[in-house]
Design a protein around this motif. Structure first.
Motif, mmCIF file in Angstrom:
data_model
loop_
_atom_site.group_PDB
_atom_site.id
_atom_site.type_symbol
_atom_site.label_atom_id
_atom_site.label_comp_id
_atom_site.label_asym_id
_atom_site.label_seq_id
_atom_site.Cartn_x
_atom_site.Cartn_y
_atom_site.Cartn_z
ATOM 1 N N TRP A 213 -5.112 13.034 4.639
ATOM 2 C CA TRP A 213 -5.692 13.074 3.294
ATOM 3 C C TRP A 213 -7.115 12.515 3.292
ATOM 4 N N VAL B 142 1.326 -2.505 7.309
ATOM 5 C CA VAL B 142 1.322 -3.057 5.953
ATOM 6 C C VAL B 142 2.349 -2.389 5.045
ATOM 7 N N TRP B 143 2.412 -1.071 5.064
ATOM 8 C CA TRP B 143 3.313 -0.374 4.131
ATOM 9 C C TRP B 143 4.769 -0.634 4.461
ATOM 10 N N THR C 278 -9.103 2.730 0.242
ATOM 11 C CA THR C 278 -9.195 4.038 0.898
ATOM 12 C C THR C 278 -10.416 4.775 0.354
ATOM 13 N N PHE D 152 -0.678 3.765 12.345
ATOM 14 C CA PHE D 152 -1.091 2.606 13.143
ATOM 15 C C PHE D 152 -0.978 1.304 12.359
ATOM 16 N N CYS D 153 -0.520 1.388 11.108
ATOM 17 C CA CYS D 153 -0.584 0.222 10.218
ATOM 18 C C CYS D 153 0.819 -0.233 9.815
ATOM 19 N N CYS E 100 0.853 -1.194 0.000
ATOM 20 C CA CYS E 100 0.000 0.000 0.000
ATOM 21 C C CYS E 100 0.890 1.246 0.000
ATOM 22 N N LYS F 265 0.317 4.208 0.983
ATOM 23 C CA LYS F 265 0.108 5.171 2.082
ATOM 24 C C LYS F 265 1.079 4.896 3.230
ATOM 25 N N HIS F 266 0.931 5.636 4.322
ATOM 26 C CA HIS F 266 1.865 5.413 5.442
ATOM 27 C C HIS F 266 1.179 5.716 6.775
ATOM 28 N N CYS F 267 0.014 5.139 7.002
ATOM 29 C CA CYS F 267 -0.741 5.417 8.237
ATOM 30 C C CYS F 267 0.077 4.960 9.460
ATOM 31 N N LYS G 95 -3.184 10.470 8.531
ATOM 32 C CA LYS G 95 -4.140 10.159 7.480
ATOM 33 C C LYS G 95 -4.934 11.415 7.158
ATOM 34 N N ASP H 63 -4.511 -5.405 0.620
ATOM 35 C CA ASP H 63 -4.229 -4.315 1.543
ATOM 36 C C ASP H 63 -5.004 -3.074 1.116
HETATM 37 S S1 SF4 Z 1 -4.257 1.603 6.940
HETATM 38 FE FE1 SF4 Z 1 -4.844 1.118 4.860
HETATM 39 S S2 SF4 Z 1 -4.320 2.978 3.735
HETATM 40 FE FE2 SF4 Z 1 -3.181 3.086 5.638
HETATM 41 S S3 SF4 Z 1 -1.174 2.166 5.161
HETATM 42 FE FE3 SF4 Z 1 -2.481 0.547 6.011
HETATM 43 S S4 SF4 Z 1 -3.353 -0.472 4.219
HETATM 44 FE FE4 SF4 Z 1 -2.590 1.527 3.562
#
Ligand code: SF4
Ligand code: B12
Length: 532
Positions: free
Chosen positions: A304, A175-176, A264, A172-173, A166, A168-170, A302, A211
């Motif tokens: 955006w 995944v990125w 998103t 709390f996440c 993904c 993005k760069h949230c 976040k 994701d």
């Molecule tokens: S919360 Fe969603 S949008 Fe944000 S980095 Fe994780 S997968 Fe990406």
């Protein structure tokens, strides 16, 4: 000698909502020469230790929530003489923990598709390495799952992945940082083939375990154009076109198929994408709303995302295009006040979202929030028994705090109770009945009501039912409801369903065999990961 793959869980419901995809992907990666692996999903039933024999290979997947159970399974398997291997996001982030607490012989970091055959081969040769760098493989290398090894009576929804990573760069996440910011798309032909195989078995509800299904936004395209970055613009356009091509193929599948994904809310600005989703029967998407105020969104990187009236409008637009929204909200952000809870549920009801989840802020390893918290804690470590709170997953469930990071103005209990009230309001009979009006007939309306209640029961885990009698009752109820729900999702198998004939070669399963070369084209190590 057998290969076992175990999805650990403390809670077994007999029936599960979504198939744990990794089980069936690693089954596909298991060398054909060792025979079909034995798959154990503990969210259905617990593993029977006697099935494990000396010399067997036991692969266990751990995410943070099930790490403790996973380690217990690993220790049990090792005591019975098996080779024990861990993988999954938590083992990727904490390989040493899996070795110490889970008594691992080996840990695979990152993607298992290409690394697994080598691990199995090495175990059988009696020489597993401690760490295997599975890395981030290309989308074209993702394996199709072995659905032929699944018991279709046990799951409501199957899961098929179309993209990993993904941009993005949230905060709390993770995944990125683990899956990377570069979207890795699987060949859409392989996705379609897999879905056809599932429809043949009688699955018409499929979760696209992605994701972020909408990885290229209008803003991304505009910025690339404004910067005169033609290569970037072309790359982004190609990704977007590939998404559209996938949806065009999904639209040709039997009309009773229903897909659900995650994306998103920027997708709300992209009518043609939403229309393609609707045509493709992608009827719903989990959308990370997180917070309803600008301060809250800023707190999670976040900003955006939309807030206030614009937020309600954006979510309504997605729904008007025929894509239902499962809104995901976080409580316990430093900017939250007592009034935030009412404002959030009011917004969720106003925006007309079909489902919602209200989760309490949890610092997951590998995230920016976790890194910050761990640094703060390094000055004065809070201990729970003999475990530092920054290793909260190692604390036995009954003594685990419900929140880990203190809030500046509210106590954990207050946040937990207010969160519970929000779940109760959103999933009250009245609002559910009103929302069920989106269903075309009475059967689907009943299915919707059951599913809403089941969803609330399974996921509103804010710790209210802390005593074991209430937990037992609640599990019995969930077991019963899950059985009823399963029936509602069952479709007539279509064994004769024909798929398109593609002109490209796709990754086949059973690869790797015994030649031990399968791990050799695995891409780079996970050098960016924090928290180790
Ligand atoms: S919360 Fe969603 S949008 Fe944000 S980095 Fe994780 S997968 Fe990406
Ligand atoms: C789809 C999904 C869901 C679905 C379906 C879950 C299911 N039954 O499968 C739903 C919506 C239900 C869900 C729920 C939750 N999820 Co979720 N989910 C995902 C998502 C997007 C994809 C998972 C997936 O199927 N991937 C496809 C498979 C093939 O990939 P994989 O699991 O990574 O496996 C590969 C490798 O990891 C490796 N591997 C994995 N296991 C093993 C084992 C061995 C032995 C080996 C060798 C290799 C190996 O090989 C595999 C093939 O390459 C991930 C994001 C992600 N990128 O992982 C989040 C993710 C796993 N979820 C996450 C979270 C937090 C949750 C929830 C707690 C959310 C919530 N607050 O309620 C719940 C927990 C539910 C539960 N009890 O498990 C976090 C976990 C973070 C962590 N540190 O544990 C993730 C990483 C997302 C994030 N934001 O950070 N989730």
């Amino acid at each position: 000698m057998r290969v076992h793959l175990v999805n650990p869980s403390d809670n077994s419901f007999g029936t599960a909502v979504i198939t744990p995809r990794w089980l069936f992907v690693l089954a596909a990666a298991t060398p054909t020469a060792v025979g079909d692996p034995i798959l154990v999903d503990e969210s259905l039933e617990q593993i029977v230790p006697e099935t494990i024999q000396p010399g067997d290979v036991v692969g266990i997947s751990v995410h943070t929530g099930n790490a403790l159970r996973g380690y217990a399974v690993g220790r049990m398997a090792r005591a019975r003489g098996a080779w024990v291997v861990y993988g999954g996001i938590h083992a990727t982030l904490f390989p040493d923990e899996a070795i110490e607490r889970g008594e691992a012989h080996a840990v695979v970091k990152g993607d298992g598709d290409l690394a697994w055959p080598k691990v199995v081969t090495d175990c059988l040769a009696g020489k597993p390495e401690k760490i295997y760098e599975g890395g981030r493989i290309e989308g074209s290398e993702f394996l199709a799952a072995r659905w032929d090894l699944m018991d279709p009576r046990k799951y409501m929804w199957a899961s098929v992945q179309t993209i990993r990573g993904c941009p993005k760069h949230c905060s709390f996440c993770s995944v990125w940082r683990t899956d990377g910011q570069k979207p890795r798309q699987r060949k859409f032909q392989s996705v379609v083939d897999e879905i056809i195989a599932l429809r043949r078995l009688g699955f018409c509800f499929i979760a696209l375990a992605d994701d972020n299904f909408y990885p290229v936004t209008f803003t991304d395209l505009r910025l690339a154009r404004e910067q005169g970055n033609t290569a970037k613009f072309d790359e982004l356009t190609a990704i977007r076109n590939d998404r559209l091509a996938l949806m065009e193929e999904l639209a040709k599948l039997p009309k009773d198929m229903v897909f659900f994904t995650q994306m998103t809310m920027e997708a709300g600005e992209d009518s043609s994408f939403l229309d393609a989703m609707c045509k493709a029967n992608i009827k719903g998407a989990l959308v990370g709303v997180e917070a309803v105020t600008p301060e809250g969104l800023k707190a999670v990187y976040k900003d955006w995302n939309y807030s206030g009236e614009a937020l309600a409008k954006q979510l309504q637009t997605i729904k008007q295009h025929g894509v239902h929204v499962l809104g995901s909200f976080i409580f316990g952000l430093p900017t939250d006040k007592p009034s935030t809870f009412d404002a959030t549920v009011a917004m969720a009801l106003k925006a007309g979202i079909t489902f919602a989840q209200f989760v309490m802020m949890t610092p997951f390893p590998g995230t920016v929030d976790f890194g910050r918290w761990e640094k703060e804690q390094s000055q004065h470590v809070t201990m729970v028994g003999d475990v530092p709170i920054t290793r909260y997953w190692m604390i036995p469930a009954e003594s685990r705090p419900k929140m880990y990071t203190p809030h500046p103005t509210m106590s954990s209990d207050e946040i937990r109770q207010r969160t519970q009230q929000v779940w109760d309001k959103f999933y009250g009979w009245g609002p559910i009945w009103k929302r069920s009006a989106c269903c075309p007939n009475i059967t689907s309306r009943i299915a919707f009501i059951f599913l809403s209640k089941l969803y609330r029961q399974m996921y509103a885990n804010t710790g209210i039912s802390t005593d074991s009698a209430r937990r037992k009752k609640s599990r019995r109820w969930a077991r019963w409801t899950a059985r009823q729900c399963k029936r509602l999702f069952q479709a007539k198998p279509m064994p004769g369903l024909e798929g398109p004939k593609w002109e490209i070669g796709l990754p086949a399963f059973g690869r790797g065999a015994f030649e031990g070369v399968a791990g050799s084209n695995v891409s780079g190590p996970f050098s960016v990961l924090p928290g180790k």
